[in-house]
Design a protein around this motif. Structure first.
Motif, PDB file in Angstrom:
ATOM      1  N   TRP A   1       0.815  -1.206   0.000  1.00 58.36           N
ATOM      2  CA  TRP A   1       0.000   0.000   0.000  1.00 58.36           C
ATOM      3  C   TRP A   1       0.856   1.267   0.000  1.00 58.36           C
ATOM      4  O   TRP A   1       0.460   2.301  -0.553  1.00 58.36           O
ATOM      5  CB  TRP A   1      -0.963   0.026   1.187  1.00 58.36           C
ATOM      6  CG  TRP A   1      -0.324   0.163   2.544  1.00 58.36           C
ATOM      7  CD1 TRP A   1       0.066  -0.836   3.371  1.00 58.36           C
ATOM      8  CD2 TRP A   1       0.004   1.387   3.221  1.00 58.36           C
ATOM      9  NE1 TRP A   1       0.619  -0.334   4.521  1.00 58.36           N
ATOM     10  CE2 TRP A   1       0.592   1.025   4.456  1.00 58.36           C
ATOM     11  CE3 TRP A   1      -0.141   2.727   2.905  1.00 58.36           C
ATOM     12  CZ2 TRP A   1       1.038   1.985   5.373  1.00 58.36           C
ATOM     13  CZ3 TRP A   1       0.299   3.691   3.816  1.00 58.36           C
ATOM     14  CH2 TRP A   1       0.873   3.311   5.037  1.00 58.36           C
ATOM     15  N   GLY A   2       2.046   1.183   0.598  1.00 59.29           N
ATOM     16  CA  GLY A   2       2.925   2.345   0.646  1.00 59.29           C
ATOM     17  C   GLY A   2       3.434   2.788  -0.713  1.00 59.29           C
ATOM     18  O   GLY A   2       3.935   3.917  -0.863  1.00 59.29           O
ATOM     19  N   ASN A   3       3.295   1.928  -1.722  1.00 60.91           N
ATOM     20  CA  ASN A   3       3.691   2.314  -3.075  1.00 60.91           C
ATOM     21  C   ASN A   3       2.689   3.254  -3.719  1.00 60.91           C
ATOM     22  O   ASN A   3       2.997   3.895  -4.735  1.00 60.91           O
ATOM     23  CB  ASN A   3       3.836   1.070  -3.967  1.00 60.91           C
ATOM     24  CG  ASN A   3       4.962   0.159  -3.522  1.00 60.91           C
ATOM     25  OD1 ASN A   3       5.934   0.604  -2.911  1.00 60.91           O
ATOM     26  ND2 ASN A   3       4.835  -1.130  -3.802  1.00 60.91           N
ATOM     27  N   TYR A   4       1.485   3.311  -3.136  1.00 62.26           N
ATOM     28  CA  TYR A   4       0.417   4.095  -3.748  1.00 62.26           C
ATOM     29  C   TYR A   4      -0.082   5.227  -2.859  1.00 62.26           C
ATOM     30  O   TYR A   4      -0.918   6.022  -3.295  1.00 62.26           O
ATOM     31  CB  TYR A   4      -0.757   3.169  -4.089  1.00 62.26           C
ATOM     32  CG  TYR A   4      -0.343   1.968  -4.899  1.00 62.26           C
ATOM     33  CD1 TYR A   4      -0.124   2.067  -6.263  1.00 62.26           C
ATOM     34  CD2 TYR A   4      -0.131   0.733  -4.279  1.00 62.26           C
ATOM     35  CE1 TYR A   4       0.276   0.971  -7.010  1.00 62.26           C
ATOM     36  CE2 TYR A   4       0.265  -0.373  -5.017  1.00 62.26           C
ATOM     37  CZ  TYR A   4       0.469  -0.255  -6.375  1.00 62.26           C
ATOM     38  OH  TYR A   4       0.870  -1.339  -7.110  1.00 62.26           O
ATOM     39  N   ALA A   5       0.405   5.273  -1.628  1.00 65.90           N
ATOM     40  CA  ALA A   5      -0.042   6.312  -0.699  1.00 65.90           C
ATOM     41  C   ALA A   5       1.146   6.849   0.076  1.00 65.90           C
ATOM     42  O   ALA A   5       2.095   6.120   0.370  1.00 65.90           O
ATOM     43  CB  ALA A   5      -1.086   5.747   0.261  1.00 65.90           C
ATOM     44  N   ASP A   6       1.089   8.123   0.420  1.00 67.49           N
ATOM     45  CA  ASP A   6       2.191   8.753   1.144  1.00 67.49           C
ATOM     46  C   ASP A   6       2.161   8.450   2.637  1.00 67.49           C
ATOM     47  O   ASP A   6       3.181   8.576   3.318  1.00 67.49           O
ATOM     48  CB  ASP A   6       2.142  10.275   0.939  1.00 67.49           C
ATOM     49  CG  ASP A   6       2.394  10.675  -0.509  1.00 67.49           C
ATOM     50  OD1 ASP A   6       3.121   9.934  -1.215  1.00 67.49           O
ATOM     51  OD2 ASP A   6       1.852  11.705  -0.934  1.00 67.49           O
ATOM     52  N   SER A   7       0.999   8.082   3.152  1.00 66.21           N
ATOM     53  CA  SER A   7       0.841   7.794   4.574  1.00 66.21           C
ATOM     54  C   SER A   7      -0.394   6.922   4.754  1.00 66.21           C
ATOM     55  O   SER A   7      -1.169   6.710   3.809  1.00 66.21           O
ATOM     56  CB  SER A   7       0.663   9.088   5.368  1.00 66.21           C
ATOM     57  OG  SER A   7      -0.561   9.724   5.010  1.00 66.21           O
ATOM     58  N   ALA A   8      -0.582   6.431   5.981  1.00 63.47           N
ATOM     59  CA  ALA A   8      -1.767   5.626   6.262  1.00 63.47           C
ATOM     60  C   ALA A   8      -3.038   6.435   6.033  1.00 63.47           C
ATOM     61  O   ALA A   8      -4.022   5.926   5.492  1.00 63.47           O
ATOM     62  CB  ALA A   8      -1.715   5.106   7.697  1.00 63.47           C
ATOM     63  N   LEU A   9      -3.026   7.711   6.417  1.00 61.62           N
ATOM     64  CA  LEU A   9      -4.209   8.542   6.219  1.00 61.62           C
ATOM     65  C   LEU A   9      -4.447   8.806   4.739  1.00 61.62           C
ATOM     66  O   LEU A   9      -5.604   8.884   4.296  1.00 61.62           O
ATOM     67  CB  LEU A   9      -4.067   9.856   6.981  1.00 61.62           C
ATOM     68  CG  LEU A   9      -4.021   9.734   8.511  1.00 61.62           C
ATOM     69  CD1 LEU A   9      -3.942  11.114   9.152  1.00 61.62           C
ATOM     70  CD2 LEU A   9      -5.225   8.963   9.052  1.00 61.62           C
TER      71      LEU A   9
END
Length: 230
Positions: free
Chosen positions: A28-36
């Motif tokens: 998921w970190g490949n597509y989002a900058d943070s958990a939020l």
């Protein structure tokens, strides 16, 4: 989840906190900058507020519960079937509040009321609504089904016995329906196989909670025709 009739269209698949937890795939970190940022991408900013309200209700119940931080952490990591969930040890309620503070404005922007974003009907052990009474009736079933968690998988990094106890505590003191969804998630790291009879029992309990057809079918791959029933 306490209104299966009005929310039925949103209960076909997993939902709420358990759906959020399992959404954190390893990459998921490949597509989002943070958990939020991941949460923002998953829920968006427009449309029906119900999916967000279902998440908010779960988070409020967990935050306001008598569960310990460790128990909340164990439930959260029961959803981590892809080993990608963000870490929260030692700051469990802070994480719940951080997510709440982020998603409540999303729900409000979609038309949800401030009341629906801050309150929820009592469930076990003292709820008096028809849904709460049904949840209380099903609590013993959920607690007994925790016994199907019988083997910690080699890749799992959380212990079996405390996870089982956290599920029981959730079922008996927070909400048996929410505990049931955490239990289904926990089959990945903690269940070797399911008998057809146990799987059918899961389906019956899920239907009694008002779930749609695919909430339980996510664990259908564990069914072993030769396994003994629970």
């Amino acid at each position: 989840m306490h209104n299966p009739i009005t929310e039925q269209d949103n209960l076909t698949f997993d939902f709420g906190a358990t759906d959020l937890g399992t959404s954190f795939h390893r990459d998921w970190g490949n597509y989002a900058d943070s958990a939020l940022d991941h949460i923002a991408q998953r829920y968006g900013t427009e449309g029906d507020p119900t999916p967000v309200l279902l998440l908010i209700e779960d988070l409020l119940r967990l935050r306001d519960s008598t569960l310990s931080g460790e128990e909340i952490s164990l439930l959260w990591y029961a959803t981590d079937i892809s080993l990608g969930a963000p870490g929260i040890p030692g700051k469990e309620r802070e994480w719940l509040q951080e997510v709440l503070s982020f998603v409540i404005p999303i729900a409000r922007s979609r038309g949800a009321s401030a009341f629906s974003c801050s309150t929820y009907p009592p469930c076990v052990p003292d709820g008096t609504s028809a849904a709460a009474i049904e949840h209380r009736r099903l609590t013993a079933d959920v607690v007994e089904l925790v016994g199907m968690l019988d083997q910690q998988q080699s890749w799992s990094y959380t212990p079996l016995a405390p996870t089982r106890q956290a599920l029981v505590r959730c079922a008996e003191t927070v909400c048996s329906e929410l505990a049931f969804r955490f239990l289904l998630c926990a089959t990945g790291p903690f269940c070797s196989r399911l008998s057809p009879a146990t799987y059918e029992r899961l389906e019956r309990v899920s239907a009694a909670f008002g779930h749609g057809p695919y909430v339980v079918s996510a664990v259908r791959y564990l069914v072993d025709e030769s396994a003994a029933p629970l």
